[in-house]
Design a protein around this motif. Sequence first.
Motif: not given
Length: 258
Positions: A51-52, A54-56, A58-59, A70-71, A74
């Motif tokens: 999940n983390a 996927s967030s990275v 996205l960023l 921000d990254t 994560l």
Amino acid sequence: MHFPDWMPKNIRFLFEQVIPASDFVVDRIESGAWSGPFWFAYGGLSQRVRNAFSSVVLLVGVDSHPTGPDTAVLLRVMYDAWLQLEFMAWPELSATRSARVGMYWQFSLVDNFAYYENLDRQRSAMGEGSRLRANAEDIERERRLVEEYRGKFENKKGKLRKYWYPGTLRDVARAVGRDTEYVSFVSLLSAATHASPAAHWKRGLWTTEFSAFFALMLQARAVVSTARLFEIPVPDRYAEILRVASNLDHMNRTVDHS
């Protein structure tokens, strides 16, 4: 997956291989008959990394500028969860693998019960009349289970320790042969996550490309650790690319796959 224009061919190639490898392992687990502590560890650690990741993605996919803290936050989450996962799956500790997975599950029950008990005390002190858990029978059943496990996780003063594993996360890193890496990685990641003047100046280290490198490495490692924990054979078409992607040194070499 959409790949941004800035992404070099070698990084794009690794993304295109690691993501299907991850999907392969996830499909084998979720289509199986897993339950109990192993299933809980999968959700708490393997899926946490995924999940983390996927967030990275996205960023870094929407921002071509350095994403800095921000990254880093994560990536710190990914590294922490992966180390715990690797500690469960470490080959040299295979004889006690089930016991470590069980400890993770048991500690979660004890820690979660203590968390809600503390919240209820705070609500009572603030004049909130209702408990978050109103069913007395459920609370008592949980309490008996917690009393059975709590002694395993108490320190010498009878206080509940912070982690399910013995010692600190660095001790976990040392147990899986990552002590030197831990010191450098955590120093770099932690410095970028704190709201301090030093964090502001270090944000330049976290270019979009480096964040993608790092996230991909940790996701590849999590796939390998998860497959080992659940004894899932990884097909040859994925095994070599996971080995390469798991090593930051390899990933920083320019490879032309066009």
